[in-house]
Design a protein around this motif. Sequence first.
Motif, PDB file in Angstrom:
ATOM      1  N   ASP A  65      55.840 -51.316  24.914  1.00  0.00           N
ATOM      2  CA  ASP A  65      55.530 -50.874  26.136  1.00  0.00           C
ATOM      3  C   ASP A  65      56.831 -50.336  26.734  1.00  0.00           C
ATOM      4  O   ASP A  65      57.897 -50.868  26.667  1.00  0.00           O
ATOM      5  CB  ASP A  65      54.835 -51.774  26.781  1.00  0.00           C
ATOM      6  N   PRO A  88      51.807 -42.784  21.558  1.00  0.00           N
ATOM      7  CA  PRO A  88      50.686 -43.744  21.380  1.00  0.00           C
ATOM      8  C   PRO A  88      49.892 -43.251  20.307  1.00  0.00           C
ATOM      9  O   PRO A  88      49.044 -43.962  19.837  1.00  0.00           O
ATOM     10  CB  PRO A  88      50.243 -43.692  22.942  1.00  0.00           C
ATOM     11  N   TYR A  89      49.761 -41.760  20.015  1.00  0.00           N
ATOM     12  CA  TYR A  89      48.813 -41.335  18.976  1.00  0.00           C
ATOM     13  C   TYR A  89      49.586 -40.947  17.846  1.00  0.00           C
ATOM     14  O   TYR A  89      48.824 -40.475  16.790  1.00  0.00           O
ATOM     15  CB  TYR A  89      48.342 -39.824  19.639  1.00  0.00           C
ATOM     16  N   GLU A 112      53.205 -45.244  17.678  1.00  0.00           N
ATOM     17  CA  GLU A 112      53.294 -46.093  18.890  1.00  0.00           C
ATOM     18  C   GLU A 112      54.495 -46.780  19.091  1.00  0.00           C
ATOM     19  O   GLU A 112      54.099 -48.116  19.619  1.00  0.00           O
ATOM     20  CB  GLU A 112      51.846 -47.104  18.541  1.00  0.00           C
ATOM     21  N   SER A 170      54.743 -46.569  23.545  1.00  0.00           N
ATOM     22  CA  SER A 170      53.092 -46.410  23.778  1.00  0.00           C
ATOM     23  C   SER A 170      52.482 -46.308  25.157  1.00  0.00           C
ATOM     24  O   SER A 170      51.566 -46.011  25.427  1.00  0.00           O
ATOM     25  CB  SER A 170      52.346 -47.854  23.008  1.00  0.00           C
ATOM     26  N   ASP A 171      53.331 -46.676  26.186  1.00  0.00           N
ATOM     27  CA  ASP A 171      52.947 -46.391  27.483  1.00  0.00           C
ATOM     28  C   ASP A 171      53.977 -45.333  28.173  1.00  0.00           C
ATOM     29  O   ASP A 171      55.117 -45.444  28.435  1.00  0.00           O
ATOM     30  CB  ASP A 171      53.337 -47.670  28.238  1.00  0.00           C
ATOM     31  N   THR A 172      53.073 -44.359  28.334  1.00  0.00           N
ATOM     32  CA  THR A 172      54.158 -43.068  28.823  1.00  0.00           C
ATOM     33  C   THR A 172      54.126 -42.822  30.162  1.00  0.00           C
ATOM     34  O   THR A 172      54.436 -41.687  30.869  1.00  0.00           O
ATOM     35  CB  THR A 172      53.624 -41.696  27.923  1.00  0.00           C
ATOM     36  N   ASP A 194      46.855 -35.896  22.183  1.00  0.00           N
ATOM     37  CA  ASP A 194      45.989 -36.514  21.378  1.00  0.00           C
ATOM     38  C   ASP A 194      45.637 -36.071  20.249  1.00  0.00           C
ATOM     39  O   ASP A 194      44.887 -34.912  19.927  1.00  0.00           O
ATOM     40  CB  ASP A 194      44.719 -37.029  22.116  1.00  0.00           C
TER      41      ASP A 194
END
Length: 391
Positions: A2, A46-47, A50, A53-55, A284
């Motif tokens: 994160d 995150p896609y 990961e 993961s928190d952009t 995504d």
Amino acid sequence: MDMDSGSLVFSFFLIFTGAAVVSTLILYTRQPLIVGYIVLGAILGPYGMEMVSDTKLLNDISHAGIIFLLFLLGLDMQPAHLIHMLRKTAIVGVMSSLVFASVGYICALTFGFSQLESLIIGATMTFSSTIIGIKLLPTTVLHHKHTGELLISLLLLQDLLAILLLLLLQNGNNISEGYSTLLMPLGILPLLVIGSFLSVKFIILPLMARFDRYHEYLFLLTIGWCLGMAELAQAIGLSAEIGAFIAGISMATSPISQYIAINLKPLRDFFLILFFFSTGASFDLSLLDDVFMPMLALSAICLLLKPPVFRYFLRKVSEKRSTGWEVGARLGQNSEFSILIASVASSHAIIDSIASHTIQATAILTLLISSYIVVFTYESPIAISDKLRRD
């Protein structure tokens, strides 16, 4: 991992060390570095793996890159020369933009996008990449020549249109409540411009002249001016990008403008790497099947249509056929502004994620293919042929 306070340094390590590795491979294959940053984001985001993961925090930080990009763009625009060049290319720029927007709009409708989404997709088709256009332009050969001036003035006109579109999108949610909420910021805009020029003349430049020996002070004052104008513009209903652009152009006539531009470019590049990384990280990959066909169609239109259209309209204003082809080829891609517009429109719920990802994917693909066309055909700093390599 994160993006909390404990992982920020590690995330920067992943991004910039990864960018250094990817950039090495990208340069060997003569690709634009932007593509490498986006691909790295897709891999580490995150896609992908990961690892970042928190952009959300990354997106907020990277937004500063766009602010500094527009500030430096304004800083390079001499108002008098800008007006002179825009007069020469205004007809070409406006007419070509109408063609690209119309064809893009029809194509988007064909693939089932809504009227509003098709309008925005069509609008993004009008823009070419300022970064790619300038990066692949050999400054010692073309920058001060006629071809370079045509290219740069067309890019500036497109950038102004893009900034206007960003302004409209920033206020998009207010349109249904009445046009007064949209027109009010536009009414304030001239006052902001006048206030900006007066502040530079009577406050900023005298302070710089008084303390010109202290380079770190000039650096801090410039950043404060840029970000202060960005915040002021946002506070009165405009966008931070508009404020930064006005801050830059109001300083363009000062004798210190080029010194500022040179010293701020590394800072801009730092934030732009984060911006393009976050663009890739936010893409995504599971939507790729949904956007694949419209992306191919829009990319083909962009790559095949732009060179002959620019050649046609430049011929109408008495430019050489070869000049028209070269300008068209160098502008034959989509823009980083299109990625930004897609992001802003999506964040304001004006378009859905499919439309946003279609715009982003089209921009990425055309940046990639167009760079190949320019590198193999025309003079550029990274041309593979020694005959075409010019700095």
